[in-house]
Write a protein that holds these residues in place. Structure first.
Motif, PDB file in Angstrom:
ATOM      1  N   SER A  20       0.815  -1.202   0.000  1.00 24.80           N
ATOM      2  CA  SER A  20       0.000   0.000   0.000  1.00 24.80           C
ATOM      3  C   SER A  20       0.852   1.257   0.000  1.00 24.80           C
ATOM      4  O   SER A  20       1.996   1.255   0.413  1.00 24.80           O
ATOM      5  N   SER A  21       0.273   2.338  -0.472  1.00 28.48           N
ATOM      6  CA  SER A  21       0.986   3.610  -0.392  1.00 28.48           C
ATOM      7  C   SER A  21       0.452   4.475   0.735  1.00 28.48           C
ATOM      8  O   SER A  21       0.583   5.680   0.720  1.00 28.48           O
ATOM      9  N   ARG A  22      -0.163   3.834   1.685  1.00 29.72           N
ATOM     10  CA  ARG A  22      -0.581   4.571   2.891  1.00 29.72           C
ATOM     11  C   ARG A  22       0.653   5.074   3.600  1.00 29.72           C
ATOM     12  O   ARG A  22       1.661   4.394   3.660  1.00 29.72           O
ATOM     13  N   TYR A  87      -7.384  19.169   5.780  1.00 30.14           N
ATOM     14  CA  TYR A  87      -7.361  17.698   5.784  1.00 30.14           C
ATOM     15  C   TYR A  87      -6.041  17.096   5.303  1.00 30.14           C
ATOM     16  O   TYR A  87      -5.719  15.954   5.652  1.00 30.14           O
ATOM     17  N   HIS A  91      -4.540  13.028   5.617  1.00 29.93           N
ATOM     18  CA  HIS A  91      -4.836  12.087   4.534  1.00 29.93           C
ATOM     19  C   HIS A  91      -3.970  10.826   4.650  1.00 29.93           C
ATOM     20  O   HIS A  91      -2.747  10.922   4.591  1.00 29.93           O
ATOM     21  N   PRO A  92      -4.588   9.650   4.798  1.00 31.38           N
ATOM     22  CA  PRO A  92      -3.792   8.425   4.994  1.00 31.38           C
ATOM     23  C   PRO A  92      -2.914   8.075   3.790  1.00 31.38           C
ATOM     24  O   PRO A  92      -1.966   7.316   3.917  1.00 31.38           O
ATOM     25  N   GLY A  93      -3.218   8.635   2.628  1.00 33.71           N
ATOM     26  CA  GLY A  93      -2.386   8.393   1.451  1.00 33.71           C
ATOM     27  C   GLY A  93      -1.271   9.426   1.324  1.00 33.71           C
ATOM     28  O   GLY A  93      -0.513   9.404   0.358  1.00 33.71           O
ATOM     29  N   VAL A  97       0.528  12.880  -2.960  1.00 30.70           N
ATOM     30  CA  VAL A  97      -0.345  12.328  -3.992  1.00 30.70           C
ATOM     31  C   VAL A  97      -1.541  13.243  -4.275  1.00 30.70           C
ATOM     32  O   VAL A  97      -2.071  13.276  -5.379  1.00 30.70           O
ATOM     33  N   LEU A  98      -1.929  14.019  -3.274  1.00 27.88           N
ATOM     34  CA  LEU A  98      -3.096  14.884  -3.426  1.00 27.88           C
ATOM     35  C   LEU A  98      -2.840  16.048  -4.374  1.00 27.88           C
ATOM     36  O   LEU A  98      -3.768  16.559  -5.001  1.00 27.88           O
ATOM     37  N   ALA A 101      -4.481  16.676  -7.585  1.00 34.61           N
ATOM     38  CA  ALA A 101      -5.926  16.916  -7.603  1.00 34.61           C
ATOM     39  C   ALA A 101      -6.310  18.346  -7.209  1.00 34.61           C
ATOM     40  O   ALA A 101      -7.460  18.752  -7.384  1.00 34.61           O
ATOM     41  N   PHE A 110      -9.931  10.188  -7.193  1.00 28.42           N
ATOM     42  CA  PHE A 110     -10.446   9.656  -5.928  1.00 28.42           C
ATOM     43  C   PHE A 110     -10.902   8.213  -6.123  1.00 28.42           C
ATOM     44  O   PHE A 110     -10.547   7.313  -5.352  1.00 28.42           O
ATOM     45  N   TYR A 113      -8.138   5.520  -6.645  1.00 26.30           N
ATOM     46  CA  TYR A 113      -7.425   5.035  -5.466  1.00 26.30           C
ATOM     47  C   TYR A 113      -8.324   4.406  -4.418  1.00 26.30           C
ATOM     48  O   TYR A 113      -7.912   3.491  -3.715  1.00 26.30           O
ATOM     49  N   HIS A 114      -9.509   4.944  -4.262  1.00 23.82           N
ATOM     50  CA  HIS A 114     -10.368   4.418  -3.189  1.00 23.82           C
ATOM     51  C   HIS A 114     -11.817   4.827  -3.368  1.00 23.82           C
ATOM     52  O   HIS A 114     -12.330   5.643  -2.627  1.00 23.82           O
ATOM     53  N   TYR A 116     -14.198   3.150  -2.492  1.00 22.23           N
ATOM     54  CA  TYR A 116     -14.932   2.703  -1.297  1.00 22.23           C
ATOM     55  C   TYR A 116     -14.912   3.719  -0.153  1.00 22.23           C
ATOM     56  O   TYR A 116     -15.672   3.604   0.799  1.00 22.23           O
ATOM     57  N   MET A 123     -15.435  14.708   4.455  1.00 17.59           N
ATOM     58  CA  MET A 123     -15.176  16.103   4.094  1.00 17.59           C
ATOM     59  C   MET A 123     -16.361  17.039   4.331  1.00 17.59           C
ATOM     60  O   MET A 123     -16.302  18.210   3.968  1.00 17.59           O
TER      61      MET A 123
HETATM   62  C1  HEM Z   1     -11.897  14.130  -0.404  1.00 15.38           C
HETATM   63  C2  HEM Z   1     -10.634  13.825  -0.415  1.00 15.38           C
HETATM   64  C3  HEM Z   1     -10.036  12.530   0.081  1.00 15.38           C
HETATM   65  C4  HEM Z   1     -10.321  11.823   1.211  1.00 15.38           C
HETATM   66  C5  HEM Z   1     -11.359  12.159   2.276  1.00 15.38           C
HETATM   67  C6  HEM Z   1      -9.436  10.673   1.227  1.00 15.38           C
HETATM   68  C7  HEM Z   1      -9.416   9.704   2.207  1.00 15.38           C
HETATM   69  C8  HEM Z   1      -8.588   8.626   2.225  1.00 15.38           C
HETATM   70  C9  HEM Z   1      -8.652   7.552   3.188  1.00 15.38           C
HETATM   71  C10 HEM Z   1      -9.676   7.436   4.334  1.00 15.38           C
HETATM   72  C11 HEM Z   1      -7.657   6.692   2.901  1.00 15.38           C
HETATM   73  C12 HEM Z   1      -7.328   5.375   3.621  1.00 15.38           C
HETATM   74  C13 HEM Z   1      -7.984   4.279   2.843  1.00 15.38           C
HETATM   75  C14 HEM Z   1      -7.825   2.924   3.480  1.00 15.38           C
HETATM   76  O1  HEM Z   1      -7.733   2.839   4.702  1.00 15.38           O
HETATM   77  O2  HEM Z   1      -7.800   1.922   2.728  1.00 15.38           O
HETATM   78  C15 HEM Z   1      -6.938   7.218   1.759  1.00 15.38           C
HETATM   79  C16 HEM Z   1      -5.839   6.619   1.166  1.00 15.38           C
HETATM   80  C17 HEM Z   1      -5.280   7.042  -0.003  1.00 15.38           C
HETATM   81  N1  HEM Z   1      -5.702   8.102  -0.779  1.00 15.38           N
HETATM   82 FE1  HEM Z   1      -7.149   9.390  -0.340  1.00 15.38          FE
HETATM   83  N2  HEM Z   1      -8.644  10.710   0.111  1.00 15.38           N
HETATM   84  C18 HEM Z   1      -9.001  11.812  -0.621  1.00 15.38           C
HETATM   85  C19 HEM Z   1      -8.506  12.183  -1.846  1.00 15.38           C
HETATM   86  C20 HEM Z   1      -7.539  11.502  -2.533  1.00 15.38           C
HETATM   87  C21 HEM Z   1      -7.073  11.858  -3.854  1.00 15.38           C
HETATM   88  C22 HEM Z   1      -7.619  13.027  -4.671  1.00 15.38           C
HETATM   89  C23 HEM Z   1      -6.089  10.972  -4.160  1.00 15.38           C
HETATM   90  C24 HEM Z   1      -5.251  10.884  -5.390  1.00 15.38           C
HETATM   91  C25 HEM Z   1      -4.882  11.919  -6.100  1.00 15.38           C
HETATM   92  C26 HEM Z   1      -5.942  10.056  -3.041  1.00 15.38           C
HETATM   93  C27 HEM Z   1      -5.033   9.030  -2.952  1.00 15.38           C
HETATM   94  C28 HEM Z   1      -4.930   8.143  -1.908  1.00 15.38           C
HETATM   95  C29 HEM Z   1      -3.941   7.078  -1.854  1.00 15.38           C
HETATM   96  C30 HEM Z   1      -2.888   6.786  -2.901  1.00 15.38           C
HETATM   97  C31 HEM Z   1      -4.172   6.400  -0.659  1.00 15.38           C
HETATM   98  C32 HEM Z   1      -3.408   5.195  -0.139  1.00 15.38           C
HETATM   99  C33 HEM Z   1      -4.136   3.989  -0.665  1.00 15.38           C
HETATM  100  C34 HEM Z   1      -3.442   2.724  -0.291  1.00 15.38           C
HETATM  101  O3  HEM Z   1      -3.735   2.208   0.790  1.00 15.38           O
HETATM  102  O4  HEM Z   1      -2.646   2.260  -1.094  1.00 15.38           O
HETATM  103  N3  HEM Z   1      -6.855  10.410  -2.072  1.00 15.38           N
HETATM  104  N4  HEM Z   1      -7.539   8.388   1.363  1.00 15.38           N
END
Ligand code: HEM
Length: 141
Positions: A20-22, A87, A91-93, A97-98, A101, A110, A113-114, A116, A123
């Protein structure tokens, strides 16, 4: 001497955590911490004592694009526009990476990557308006 065991024998296969990229968020920056913070503090970028923002204000793509830095970043997500600035650190990622966007409709990224993740819920306190043509619910979420 080369190791000829099958990749999985005797060694640990790559775990999903490694794949993962977390990132590891700093203490105090978990998703629970974020939800708690949004309940007690203003996070939409407005002044603490000013009126709440009009969550149904239509924000043009041009205006959205003017909020594209880490200290001032808005994103579109499923027709709604959110101020992501507070936020980013939660962000866990990770923050990096954001960046791709910032100032854009981030729905496709969005979902890539996730799909779900319930971004709308996480938000909800940061909503600053809607995207042009948005015809969804008119309630306050
Ligand atoms: C409204 C904005 C966003 C929210 C609330 C959000 C929330 C989250 C959450 C809760 C996780 C953890 C997921 C898990 O536990 O499996 C996560 C992981 C991640 N997010 Fe976001 N995210 C947002 C936007 C984005 C955007 C725009 C991108 C990409 C450009 C992104 C890329 C990622 C990546 C790469 C991870 C790691 C996934 C992994 O486990 O490999 N996120 N995000």
């Amino acid at each position: 001497m080369p190791d000829e065991r099958p990749a999985s024998a005797g060694t640990h296969a790559m775990t999903s955590a490694q794949a993962s990229s977390r990132i590891v968020v700093r203490p105090g920056y978990s998703q629970m911490d974020w939800l708690r913070r949004t309940k007690r503090e203003r996070v939409d970028g407005g002044d603490a004592d000013a009126k709440p923002l009009d969550a149904s204000r239509v924000i043009s793509l041009e205006e959205l694009a003017t909020h594209a830095t880490v200290n001032d970043c808005w994103i579109g997500l499923r027709g709604k526009v959110y101020n992501l600035t507070a936020y980013v650190e939660y962000h866990p990622g990770g923050a990096a990476v954001l960046e791709e966007a910032f100032g854009k409709d981030a729905t496709a990224l969005f979902d890539k990557y996730h799909k779900y993740v319930n971004g709308e819920y996480i938000m909800r306190a940061t909503r600053v308006g809607v995207m042009p043509g948005y015809v969804g619910d008119s309630d306050s979420d």
